[in-house]
Design a protein around this motif. Structure first.
Motif, PDB file in Angstrom:
ATOM      1  N   GLU A  13      33.239 -45.998   7.214  1.00  9.93           N
ATOM      2  CA  GLU A  13      33.105 -44.939   8.174  1.00  9.93           C
ATOM      3  C   GLU A  13      34.398 -44.142   8.634  1.00  9.93           C
ATOM      4  O   GLU A  13      34.330 -43.055   8.701  1.00  9.93           O
ATOM      5  CB  GLU A  13      32.510 -45.473   9.224  1.00  9.93           C
ATOM      6  N   ALA A  14      35.640 -44.876   8.602  1.00 10.71           N
ATOM      7  CA  ALA A  14      36.687 -44.162   8.809  1.00 10.71           C
ATOM      8  C   ALA A  14      37.106 -43.296   7.887  1.00 10.71           C
ATOM      9  O   ALA A  14      37.589 -42.136   8.156  1.00 10.71           O
ATOM     10  CB  ALA A  14      37.722 -45.166   9.140  1.00 10.71           C
ATOM     11  N   VAL A  15      37.167 -43.593   6.731  1.00 10.06           N
ATOM     12  CA  VAL A  15      37.582 -42.795   5.476  1.00 10.06           C
ATOM     13  C   VAL A  15      36.569 -41.635   5.432  1.00 10.06           C
ATOM     14  O   VAL A  15      37.109 -40.383   5.177  1.00 10.06           O
ATOM     15  CB  VAL A  15      37.177 -43.582   4.108  1.00 10.06           C
ATOM     16  N   ASN A  16      35.283 -41.858   5.583  1.00 11.61           N
ATOM     17  CA  ASN A  16      34.633 -40.458   5.558  1.00 11.61           C
ATOM     18  C   ASN A  16      34.483 -39.604   6.721  1.00 11.61           C
ATOM     19  O   ASN A  16      34.395 -38.529   6.616  1.00 11.61           O
ATOM     20  CB  ASN A  16      32.943 -41.080   5.385  1.00 11.61           C
ATOM     21  N   THR A  17      34.762 -40.080   7.862  1.00 12.02           N
ATOM     22  CA  THR A  17      34.689 -39.280   9.066  1.00 12.02           C
ATOM     23  C   THR A  17      35.982 -38.749   9.713  1.00 12.02           C
ATOM     24  O   THR A  17      35.792 -37.730  10.312  1.00 12.02           O
ATOM     25  CB  THR A  17      33.830 -39.908  10.134  1.00 12.02           C
ATOM     26  N   ARG A  18      37.014 -39.716   9.546  1.00 11.71           N
ATOM     27  CA  ARG A  18      38.321 -39.361  10.085  1.00 11.71           C
ATOM     28  C   ARG A  18      39.159 -38.584   9.268  1.00 11.71           C
ATOM     29  O   ARG A  18      39.348 -38.816   8.064  1.00 11.71           O
ATOM     30  CB  ARG A  18      39.033 -40.399  10.721  1.00 11.71           C
ATOM     31  N   ASN A  19      39.920 -37.630   9.661  1.00 12.91           N
ATOM     32  CA  ASN A  19      40.746 -36.716   9.109  1.00 12.91           C
ATOM     33  C   ASN A  19      42.284 -36.289   9.611  1.00 12.91           C
ATOM     34  O   ASN A  19      42.821 -35.411   9.376  1.00 12.91           O
ATOM     35  CB  ASN A  19      40.107 -35.162   8.612  1.00 12.91           C
ATOM     36  N   THR A  20      42.395 -37.325  10.548  1.00 11.75           N
ATOM     37  CA  THR A  20      43.663 -37.100  11.543  1.00 11.75           C
ATOM     38  C   THR A  20      44.565 -38.392  11.200  1.00 11.75           C
ATOM     39  O   THR A  20      44.069 -39.458  11.465  1.00 11.75           O
ATOM     40  CB  THR A  20      43.366 -36.846  13.097  1.00 11.75           C
ATOM     41  N   GLU A  48      24.182 -41.302  -2.986  1.00  8.07           N
ATOM     42  CA  GLU A  48      23.733 -39.993  -3.171  1.00  8.07           C
ATOM     43  C   GLU A  48      24.036 -38.719  -2.265  1.00  8.07           C
ATOM     44  O   GLU A  48      23.897 -37.794  -2.880  1.00  8.07           O
ATOM     45  CB  GLU A  48      22.092 -40.321  -3.289  1.00  8.07           C
ATOM     46  N   SER A  49      24.211 -39.191  -0.995  1.00 11.37           N
ATOM     47  CA  SER A  49      24.528 -38.231  -0.099  1.00 11.37           C
ATOM     48  C   SER A  49      25.973 -37.595  -0.228  1.00 11.37           C
ATOM     49  O   SER A  49      26.436 -36.837   0.484  1.00 11.37           O
ATOM     50  CB  SER A  49      24.536 -38.644   1.343  1.00 11.37           C
ATOM     51  N   GLY A  50      26.880 -38.234  -1.071  1.00  6.87           N
ATOM     52  CA  GLY A  50      28.230 -37.753  -1.648  1.00  6.87           C
ATOM     53  C   GLY A  50      29.192 -38.254  -0.683  1.00  6.87           C
ATOM     54  O   GLY A  50      30.643 -38.062  -0.581  1.00  6.87           O
ATOM     55  N   HIS A  51      28.850 -39.400   0.201  1.00  3.49           N
ATOM     56  CA  HIS A  51      30.004 -40.187   0.926  1.00  3.49           C
ATOM     57  C   HIS A  51      30.516 -41.208   0.193  1.00  3.49           C
ATOM     58  O   HIS A  51      29.662 -41.846  -0.777  1.00  3.49           O
ATOM     59  CB  HIS A  51      29.347 -40.756   2.302  1.00  3.49           C
ATOM     60  N   ILE A  52      31.720 -41.685   0.740  1.00  2.00           N
ATOM     61  CA  ILE A  52      32.367 -42.844  -0.130  1.00  2.00           C
ATOM     62  C   ILE A  52      31.744 -43.895   0.389  1.00  2.00           C
ATOM     63  O   ILE A  52      31.840 -44.342   1.577  1.00  2.00           O
ATOM     64  CB  ILE A  52      33.939 -42.580   0.238  1.00  2.00           C
ATOM     65  N   VAL A  53      31.516 -44.908  -0.922  1.00  2.00           N
ATOM     66  CA  VAL A  53      31.002 -46.178  -0.315  1.00  2.00           C
ATOM     67  C   VAL A  53      31.947 -47.414  -1.104  1.00  2.00           C
ATOM     68  O   VAL A  53      31.727 -48.438  -0.930  1.00  2.00           O
ATOM     69  CB  VAL A  53      29.631 -46.417  -0.971  1.00  2.00           C
ATOM     70  N   GLY A  54      32.918 -46.884  -1.549  1.00  2.00           N
ATOM     71  CA  GLY A  54      33.780 -47.928  -2.367  1.00  2.00           C
ATOM     72  C   GLY A  54      35.075 -47.459  -3.125  1.00  2.00           C
ATOM     73  O   GLY A  54      34.933 -45.920  -3.474  1.00  2.00           O
TER      74      GLY A  54
END
Length: 205
Positions: free
Chosen positions: A11-18, A39-45
């Motif tokens: 979740e941190a890798v996909n949502t945080r950018n600071t 499938e939604s383009g989010h990182i899972v691993g």
């Protein structure tokens, strides 16, 4: 960190950018390799992750006690921390069989260079001794006057002084010492001895 779960990291890798250190935008995906998306383009691993630890030197301790290592300004506490870090990161006994780590710490590089240089000192002395004996046999004669022993000693000392001066000049100019510099004494020895034979041959003829 030990209490983090896998979903928290994803979740941190996909949502945080600071960046929490520099407080500016940072793309954390650049530190990953072999990324897997859903499938939604989010990182899972990911198969590879780069982890960086930044240290800050104590300038007051440096002024009071000096640097703990030659070639780099580092206080003793940071030097000890890097030593413990090397022990922790190179101990792979607790890692799973499918996990592999590659470690790079500044202290490791400098210590490996110093160790390599010290290891070659014996070979360097032996090489100069063999060359000295070779000079006595090839340039001189078995004669009290024409044995040219002092000429051979002078040639070896000239090469040695050239090595010392070259290291000193390069150090004064700020060039970084590397493992390639360990070849320099042997290279200068070969060039210097060749010039000695040329000069002696010209003198004889």
């Amino acid at each position: 960190i030990s209490q983090l779960e896998e979903r928290d990291i994803i979740e941190a890798v996909n949502t945080r950018n600071t960046s929490g250190i520099f407080l500016r935008e940072k793309d954390f995906k650049l530190g990953l390799g072999g990324i897997k998306y859903n499938e939604s383009g989010h990182i899972v691993g990911a198969r590879v992750a780069t982890v960086m630890f930044l240290g800050r030197g104590n300038m007051t301790a440096l002024q009071l006690s000096g640097s703990a290592q030659r070639g780099e300004m580092i206080d003793r506490n940071t030097f000890g921390f890097e030593g413990k870090m090397i022990e922790a990161t190179t101990d792979r006994d607790d890692l799973k069989s499918d996990i592999e780590t590659f470690v790079y710490i500044q202290r490791m590089l400098l210590e490996s260079i110093e160790g390599q240089a010290i290891k070659d000192v014996g070979l360097l002395v032996l090489g100069y001794l063999v060359v000295f004996l070779y000079l006595l046999l090839m340039m001189g004669k078995c004669h009290c006057v024409h044995q040219r022993m002092f000429l051979s000693i002078g040639g070896i000392l000239g090469v040695t002084m050239g090595i010392i001066v070259s290291y000193g000049v390069c150090s004064a100019l700020g060039f970084f010492y590397s493992a390639a510099h360990t070849v320099l004494p042997f290279l200068l020895l070969g060039v210097g001895i060749d010039d000695m034979f040329v000069i002696v041959q010209c003198s004889d003829t």
